[in-house]
Write an enzyme that holds these catalytic residues in place. Structure first.
Site, PDB file in Angstrom:
ATOM      1  CB  CYS A  54      -0.930  -0.025   1.214  1.00 16.81           C
ATOM      2  SG  CYS A  54      -1.989   1.422   1.336  1.00 16.81           S
ATOM      3  CB  CYS A  85      -0.622   2.439   3.984  1.00 21.06           C
ATOM      4  SG  CYS A  85      -2.183   1.894   3.291  1.00 21.06           S
ATOM      5  CG  ASP A  86       3.124   1.122   4.574  1.00 22.67           C
ATOM      6  OD1 ASP A  86       2.718   1.650   5.624  1.00 22.67           O
ATOM      7  OD2 ASP A  86       2.872  -0.054   4.267  1.00 22.67           O
TER       8      ASP A  86
HETATM    9  C1  LIG Z   1       0.145  -4.372   5.109  1.00 18.33           C
HETATM   10  C2  LIG Z   1      -0.982  -3.352   5.042  1.00 18.33           C
HETATM   11  C3  LIG Z   1      -0.792  -2.102   5.600  1.00 18.33           C
HETATM   12  C4  LIG Z   1      -1.816  -1.162   5.572  1.00 18.33           C
HETATM   13  N1  LIG Z   1      -1.611   0.045   6.147  1.00 18.33           N
HETATM   14  C5  LIG Z   1      -2.608   0.960   6.175  1.00 18.33           C
HETATM   15  C6  LIG Z   1      -2.437   2.218   6.811  1.00 18.33           C
HETATM   16  O1  LIG Z   1      -1.362   2.539   7.336  1.00 18.33           O
HETATM   17  N2  LIG Z   1      -3.498   3.073   6.807  1.00 18.33           N
HETATM   18  C7  LIG Z   1      -4.694   2.761   6.202  1.00 18.33           C
HETATM   19  O2  LIG Z   1      -5.619   3.578   6.259  1.00 18.33           O
HETATM   20  N3  LIG Z   1      -4.875   1.580   5.597  1.00 18.33           N
HETATM   21  C8  LIG Z   1      -3.868   0.675   5.558  1.00 18.33           C
HETATM   22  N4  LIG Z   1      -4.045  -0.525   4.923  1.00 18.33           N
HETATM   23  C9  LIG Z   1      -5.345  -0.784   4.267  1.00 18.33           C
HETATM   24  C10 LIG Z   1      -6.386  -1.164   5.346  1.00 18.33           C
HETATM   25  O3  LIG Z   1      -5.859  -2.201   6.123  1.00 18.33           O
HETATM   26  C11 LIG Z   1      -7.703  -1.583   4.697  1.00 18.33           C
HETATM   27  O4  LIG Z   1      -8.178  -0.548   3.856  1.00 18.33           O
HETATM   28  C12 LIG Z   1      -8.748  -1.869   5.768  1.00 18.33           C
HETATM   29  O5  LIG Z   1      -8.275  -2.822   6.695  1.00 18.33           O
HETATM   30  C13 LIG Z   1     -10.043  -2.384   5.152  1.00 18.33           C
HETATM   31  O6  LIG Z   1     -10.917  -2.658   6.193  1.00 18.33           O
HETATM   32  P1  LIG Z   1     -12.146  -3.664   6.039  1.00 18.33           P
HETATM   33  O7  LIG Z   1     -12.846  -3.615   7.353  1.00 18.33           O
HETATM   34  O8  LIG Z   1     -12.911  -3.329   4.826  1.00 18.33           O
HETATM   35  O9  LIG Z   1     -11.533  -5.090   5.757  1.00 18.33           O
HETATM   36  P2  LIG Z   1     -10.319  -5.937   6.348  1.00 18.33           P
HETATM   37  O10 LIG Z   1      -9.421  -5.154   7.208  1.00 18.33           O
HETATM   38  O11 LIG Z   1      -9.748  -6.603   5.142  1.00 18.33           O
HETATM   39  O12 LIG Z   1     -11.046  -7.019   7.259  1.00 18.33           O
HETATM   40  C14 LIG Z   1     -11.809  -8.036   6.692  1.00 18.33           C
HETATM   41  C15 LIG Z   1     -12.347  -8.891   7.804  1.00 18.33           C
HETATM   42  O13 LIG Z   1     -13.278  -9.820   7.248  1.00 18.33           O
HETATM   43  C16 LIG Z   1     -13.047 -11.092   7.819  1.00 18.33           C
HETATM   44  N5  LIG Z   1     -13.571 -12.098   6.880  1.00 18.33           N
HETATM   45  C17 LIG Z   1     -13.203 -12.372   5.612  1.00 18.33           C
HETATM   46  N6  LIG Z   1     -13.952 -13.381   5.111  1.00 18.33           N
HETATM   47  C18 LIG Z   1     -14.825 -13.741   6.095  1.00 18.33           C
HETATM   48  C19 LIG Z   1     -15.851 -14.719   6.217  1.00 18.33           C
HETATM   49  N7  LIG Z   1     -16.146 -15.572   5.203  1.00 18.33           N
HETATM   50  N8  LIG Z   1     -16.537 -14.806   7.383  1.00 18.33           N
HETATM   51  C20 LIG Z   1     -16.257 -13.954   8.419  1.00 18.33           C
HETATM   52  N9  LIG Z   1     -15.307 -13.014   8.360  1.00 18.33           N
HETATM   53  C21 LIG Z   1     -14.596 -12.919   7.214  1.00 18.33           C
HETATM   54  C22 LIG Z   1     -11.554 -11.159   8.058  1.00 18.33           C
HETATM   55  O14 LIG Z   1     -11.245 -12.133   9.056  1.00 18.33           O
HETATM   56  C23 LIG Z   1     -11.305  -9.719   8.552  1.00 18.33           C
HETATM   57  O15 LIG Z   1     -11.566  -9.630   9.922  1.00 18.33           O
HETATM   58  C24 LIG Z   1      -3.054  -1.484   4.941  1.00 18.33           C
HETATM   59  C25 LIG Z   1      -3.241  -2.751   4.374  1.00 18.33           C
HETATM   60  C26 LIG Z   1      -2.217  -3.685   4.432  1.00 18.33           C
HETATM   61  C27 LIG Z   1      -2.442  -5.061   3.839  1.00 18.33           C
END
Ligand SMILES: Cc1cc2nc3c(=O)[nH]c(=O)nc-3n(C[C@H](O)[C@H](O)[C@H](O)COP(=O)(O)OP(=O)(O)OC[C@H]3O[C@@H](n4cnc5c(N)ncnc54)[C@H](O)[C@@H]3O)c2cc1C
Length: 320
Positions: free
Chosen positions: A138, A141-142
């Protein structure tokens, strides 16, 4: 085959920023939300070290600590948080049915889907070793951590091109590693990349190894896939921009999706094409993909769910 049955008003699938924010709002609206965390409690941010861009943390915070705060806040208002994953769904009739861990069926008046997306990686052991220590998926992010330094980015699509130009504004030099002899990105994006003086595109190139000193990335070993010639680039950061996979397999045939599997929502809302089912966070957003935007749409999903239930109670048709 599922055995047990339970009915809930609001079921939240996923425990990233979107799911927890939905839970905070749904619990405070007295929807008594039940959340299933999936196999990655806390979501994608649990894979990262520093999060510096989430408002409210002036000195930054680690991803796992931040998600622990989200969890505590959701629990404080009574969210029932359970470890487990949604293994299949049936949204063909009301109430909606969601099977958990292949054994338990939950029926729900509303379902908030926050299952996120998974970044695609190259699959090199060194990539895993230095993930969070110079390796990132990302740039937004980084990128800031590599201000004034040299970095490499892998990818050839629109996102890679966008991220390369973003990095070019912060970094001294950006090597863009493209596997074929051309980009997959749109002409406009390619034009932007080729006209950015501090981006050097290296075609026909694959990453062999990410080099490091045991703590941080110090370079990348690349191989020309036409000649087999290997060379090392000195970089402090290595960005992988080869795409994301939305976690939507279980919703195939149940909800409208775009070509890459992202859930479709009615613009400006979290409504899917099925009444009572809402989608928030990265699972419906291939563009912004940030914790704060995911959290914002989690809030929207809970409000949409609450208003849907209120309208139903008063027998008002909700028009999407
Ligand atoms: C390495 C890395 C660093 C990042 N750094 C930043 C940062 O510094 N700042 C920033 O703003 N963003 C950052 N991001 C992006 C950020 O993490 C995402 O935009 C954010 O987490 C998305 O949130 P979400 O709730 O949509 O999904 P996610 O965080 O992807 O969470 C998805 C959830 O769904 C659950 N899930 C999936 N399938 C199922 C299922 N079938 N049944 C039940 N549960 C399920 C998973 O277990 C998880 O808990 C980073 C991403 C990565 C990979």
């Amino acid at each position: 085959m599922s055995e047990e049955l339970e009915h809930v008003q609001c079921l939240i699938i996923g425990s990233g920023p979107a799911g927890y924010t939905a839970a905070i709002y749904a619990a405070r609206a007295d929807l008594k939300p039940v959340m299933y965390t999936g196999m990655e409690p806390g979501g994608q941010l649990t894979q990262t070290t520093e999060v510096d861009n989430f408002p409210g943390y002036p000195t930054g915070i680690t991803g796992p600590e931040m998600m622990e705060d989200f969890r505590k806040q959701a629990e404080r208002f009574g969210t029932d948080i359970r470890f487990g994953y949604a293994s299949s769904v049936d949204f063909s009739s009301l109430p909606h049915k969601v099977v958990i861990d292949d054994i338990k069926t939950i029926t729900a008046d509303t379902v908030i889907i926050s299952t996120g997306a998974t970044a695609k990686w190259l699959g090199l052991p060194s990539e895993g070793k230095y993930n969070g220590f110079g390796v990132s998926a990302c740039a937004v992010c980084d990128g800031f951590f590599f201000k004034g330094q040299d970095v490499a980015i892998v990818g050839a699509g629109d996102t890679a091109a966008e991220e390369a130009t973003y990095l070019a504004k912060l970094c001294k030099k950006v090597y863009m590693l493209v596997r074929r002899d051309e980009f997959r990105a749109s002409k406009a994006m390619v034009h932007r990349v080729l006209n950015t003086p501090n981006i050097e595109v290296i075609y026909n190139t694959e990453t062999k190894e990410i080099l490091g000193n045991g703590k941080n990335v110090t370079g990348v070993r690349v191989v020309n896939n036409q000649t087999g010639a290997e060379s090392d680039l000195d970089v402090e950061g290595f960005f992988v921009a080869i795409g994301h996979k939305p976690n939507t397999d279980i919703f195939k045939g149940q909800l409208d999706m775009d070509d890459t599997g992202y859930l479709k929502t009615v613009p400006g809302s979290t409504l899917t094409n099925v009444e009572g089912v809402f989608a928030s966070g990265d699972v419906q957003d291939s563009y912004y993909r940030q914790a704060v935007t995911a959290a914002g749409s989690g809030c929207m999903a809970a409000l949409d769910a609450e208003r849907y239930l209120a309208a139903k109670e008063h027998d008002v048709k909700v028009v999407s």
